[in-house]
Design a protein around this motif. Structure first.
Motif, PDB file in Angstrom:
ATOM      1  N   ARG A   1     -10.545  -2.592   0.047  1.00  0.00           N
ATOM      2  CA  ARG A   1     -10.125  -3.789   0.529  1.00  0.00           C
ATOM      3  C   ARG A   1      -8.924  -3.915   1.349  1.00  0.00           C
ATOM      4  O   ARG A   1      -8.765  -4.383   2.524  1.00  0.00           O
ATOM      5  N   ALA A   2      -7.936  -2.957   0.950  1.00  0.00           N
ATOM      6  CA  ALA A   2      -6.545  -2.862   1.674  1.00  0.00           C
ATOM      7  C   ALA A   2      -6.434  -1.953   2.547  1.00  0.00           C
ATOM      8  O   ALA A   2      -5.840  -2.119   3.641  1.00  0.00           O
TER       9      ALA A   2
ATOM     10  N   GLY B   1      -8.531  -1.454  -4.294  1.00  0.00           N
ATOM     11  CA  GLY B   1      -7.654  -1.217  -3.197  1.00  0.00           C
ATOM     12  C   GLY B   1      -7.796  -0.619  -2.243  1.00  0.00           C
ATOM     13  O   GLY B   1      -7.769  -1.146  -1.000  1.00  0.00           O
TER      14      GLY B   1
ATOM     15  N   SER C   1      -0.175  -5.788  -6.212  1.00  0.00           N
ATOM     16  CA  SER C   1       0.457  -4.572  -6.050  1.00  0.00           C
ATOM     17  C   SER C   1      -0.301  -3.550  -5.322  1.00  0.00           C
ATOM     18  O   SER C   1      -0.067  -2.696  -5.020  1.00  0.00           O
ATOM     19  N   ILE C   2      -1.733  -3.599  -5.479  1.00  0.00           N
ATOM     20  CA  ILE C   2      -2.543  -2.826  -4.224  1.00  0.00           C
ATOM     21  C   ILE C   2      -2.967  -3.368  -2.966  1.00  0.00           C
ATOM     22  O   ILE C   2      -3.895  -2.880  -2.479  1.00  0.00           O
ATOM     23  N   GLY C   3      -2.039  -4.377  -2.901  1.00  0.00           N
ATOM     24  CA  GLY C   3      -2.376  -4.593  -1.326  1.00  0.00           C
ATOM     25  C   GLY C   3      -3.279  -5.712  -0.979  1.00  0.00           C
ATOM     26  O   GLY C   3      -3.779  -5.885   0.123  1.00  0.00           O
ATOM     27  N   LEU C   4      -3.892  -6.346  -2.030  1.00  0.00           N
ATOM     28  CA  LEU C   4      -5.090  -7.353  -1.627  1.00  0.00           C
ATOM     29  C   LEU C   4      -4.182  -8.816  -1.027  1.00  0.00           C
ATOM     30  O   LEU C   4      -3.349  -9.123  -1.513  1.00  0.00           O
ATOM     31  N   GLY C   5      -5.061  -9.280   0.074  1.00  0.00           N
ATOM     32  CA  GLY C   5      -4.820 -10.699   0.397  1.00  0.00           C
ATOM     33  C   GLY C   5      -5.132 -11.577  -0.389  1.00  0.00           C
ATOM     34  O   GLY C   5      -5.791 -11.342  -1.409  1.00  0.00           O
TER      35      GLY C   5
ATOM     36  N   ASP D   1      -9.348 -11.697  -0.776  1.00  0.00           N
ATOM     37  CA  ASP D   1      -9.770 -10.760  -1.449  1.00  0.00           C
ATOM     38  C   ASP D   1      -9.306 -10.793  -3.134  1.00  0.00           C
ATOM     39  O   ASP D   1      -9.950 -10.454  -4.135  1.00  0.00           O
TER      40      ASP D   1
ATOM     41  N   LYS E   1      -9.375  -0.339   3.754  1.00  0.00           N
ATOM     42  CA  LYS E   1     -10.660  -0.407   4.675  1.00  0.00           C
ATOM     43  C   LYS E   1     -11.327   1.054   4.470  1.00  0.00           C
ATOM     44  O   LYS E   1     -11.940   1.527   5.475  1.00  0.00           O
TER      45      LYS E   1
ATOM     46  N   THR F   1       0.860  -1.270  -0.004  1.00  0.00           N
ATOM     47  CA  THR F   1      -0.054   0.070   0.061  1.00  0.00           C
ATOM     48  C   THR F   1       1.024   1.182   0.112  1.00  0.00           C
ATOM     49  O   THR F   1       0.221   2.408  -0.273  1.00  0.00           O
TER      50      THR F   1
ATOM     51  N   TYR G   1     -12.299 -11.104  -5.626  1.00  0.00           N
ATOM     52  CA  TYR G   1     -12.858  -9.755  -6.436  1.00  0.00           C
ATOM     53  C   TYR G   1     -11.866  -9.720  -7.608  1.00  0.00           C
ATOM     54  O   TYR G   1     -12.320  -9.093  -8.689  1.00  0.00           O
TER      55      TYR G   1
END
Lengths: 247, 252
Positions: free
Chosen positions: A109-110, A106, B157-161, B164, A112, A82, B168
């Motif tokens: 989800r990341a 992003g 790269s957009i921090g999704l686990g 997710d 919040k 992030t 998605y």
């Protein structure tokens, strides 16, 4: 902000990165160039943990991203990503989501954020890349240049401290390259720290604080644009410039 | 890209009429299943009465098999060799058992192993779902693996686990791609549900068998049975196509 110490990576017999030392300060714009296969992409992919080097240490804001072949924990890696935005050669937009949903995924989800906050953020950055009117379209309805600008906005929505660009204009038709480079130039003016892998030497000369020239997985030159373009210190650098400027 | 509208019933009706006409001229005795006679009507109603069991059985089995199939597919794309191995063992073992054998084993064998009695309906559901899940798992695995690496990297790269990223980014695209083979599997399962008649499930095939025993008119009755399956499956195909069109809206 970012430091690499003795970073090495090999794929089988191929030495992609060979003892890389590199430091990038807050607010710096660094352009990485070099012939294909010189390890430029691998280098920046290591910085946000998409690749894990076999040896050496990469630090971001003092925290070790990788040390001696092992990566940070998944949770820390997500946090890192992030803070570090990435723009890909092939854009890699999510084709099943509208432009707006590409941008809000992003943040929601990341980071919040609420949908309302995420959408406000998305519209702000769509404005920044000059395509506010495309919010409700799907990626494939846009031109390549527009898609890449959406991809830049998607990364910016994470409000990163550092932006990585992996040959952002290499997959574009020539007439669309400048619209993407202009957006990147404007981003540089806001003080964003940027590491850009590119062959666009005009952009490098205009925007970069430093040029890093790589060959065969090693940093051959790390200098200012003026000195690189006027008097490259390595023979390989001179040869590369010859080829790229006189084609 | 436009898809031709499908109207399955438009040509089904002439086929039915033709069969009825053929019956008038030959030795066929269509009256046993004709809606124009009293016997025919009550026989037809008896045959059609199996419809709800076939549909209920298939839908329940398919719903379960899709969930199980997905759960089995995920370890199949893991980076861990052990998880991938577990996926292989499940798929290879389950899909090697003929469905008929599985039905018999679940109905007669499972009560002995587990010490519980299984109703005919649930024995059918378990056997069909189990068998189907192995095929669904392969379909899902192929679909997920067909998603471009760049999509995964963009999600990272957009921090999704992991969750997710699956929910998605990967699954919405994968499900769209596997709809055609999934529809195929649906049709296949609907047909395989006829095998559950062997343990006495009162579905379409069982009812037809019972009527044949009573009326001694196999040709007429089994022809009606075929038309019943045809109707059912054309409806399913139509539904899957509509779903496909709806889900590929972003591609036009």
């Amino acid at each position: 902000m970012v430091s690499l110490e003795r970073v090495g990576k090999r794929y089988g017999d191929f030495q992609a990165l060979d003892g890389i030392d590199l430091t990038v300060q807050h607010g710096e714009r660094v352009v990485i160039c070099g012939p294909s296969g010189s390890g430029k992409s691998t280098l920046i992919r290591c910085i946000n943990g998409l690749e894990v080097p076999d040896e050496g240490t990469i630090r971001f804001d003092g925290k070790a991203v990788t040390t001696a072949g092992s990566s940070m924990r998944a949770r820390e890696l997500r946090q890192l990503r992030t803070d570090v935005g990435m723009v890909f050669q092939q854009f890699n937009l999510f084709p099943h989501l509208s432009v707006l949903d590409n941008l809000t995924l992003g943040p929601m989800r990341a980071r919040k954020l609420s949908r309302a906050d995420a959408e406000a953020l998305a519209r702000k950055y769509l404005d920044r890349v000059h395509i506010p009117e495309q919010a409700d379209k799907f990626p494939r309805q846009l031109s390549g240049g527009q898609q890449q600008r959406v991809a830049i906005a998607r990364s910016l929505c994470m409000e990163p401290k550092l932006m990585l660009f992996d040959e952002p204009t290499s997959a574009l038709d020539p007439e669309m390259i400048s619209e993407v480079l202009d957006v990147m130039g404007e981003l540089a003016e806001t003080g964003m720290t940027m590491i850009v892998v590119t062959h666009e030497m005009g952009f490098a000369r205009r925007v970069a604080d430093r040029i890093v020239f790589m060959d065969k997985g090693q940093v051959m030159e790390d200098t200012t644009p003026e000195s690189f373009f006027t008097s490259p210190s390595s023979p390989r650098g001179a040869e590369f410039l010859q080829r790229i400027l006189n084609h | 890209m436009s898809v031709m509208p499908v109207r399955p019933l438009r040509w089904l009706l002439p086929v039915l009429l033709l069969l009825l006409l053929a019956g008038c001229s030959g030795s066929l005795k269509w009256y046993v299943v004709s809606p124009l006679t009293d016997t025919g009507r009550s026989n037809l109603l008896f045959l059609l009465g199996g419809l709800k069991y076939t549909v209920l059985l298939s839908i329940t089995a398919i719903a379960i098999s899709i969930v199980v199939g997905l759960l089995v597919a995920l370890p199949g794309i893991s980076t861990s060799r052990w998880l991938r191995g577990a996926n292989r063992v499940y798929v290879e073992c389950v899909r090697s058992v003929p469905i008929l054998v599985l039905i018999l084993w679940v109905y007669y064998g499972l009560p002995i192993v587990m010490g519980i009695s299984v109703s005919v309906f649930w024995a059918g559901v378990i056997a069909l779902a189990l068998s189907d899940s192995a095929f669904e798992a392969e379909i899902f695995r192929a679909g997920i693996q067909s998603i471009d690496r760049g999509q995964l990297e963009a999600a990272d790269s957009i921090g999704l686990g992991y969750m997710d990223r699956m929910r998605y980014v990967v699954l919405p695209q994968a499900i769209k791609r596997v709809l055609p083979p999934l529809g195929n599997q649906l049709v296949y399962m609907l047909k395989m549900s006829s095998l559950v008649s062997i343990i006495g499930m009162e579905e379409l095939t069982r009812r037809a068998n019972e009527l044949v025993t009573a009326e001694y008119r196999p040709l007429e009755i089994y022809t009606v049975l075929i038309l019943e399956y045809l109707l059912l499956i054309l409806l399913v195909s139509y539904g899957v196509r509509r779903l496909e069109r709806r889900m590929t809206r972003d591609e036009r």
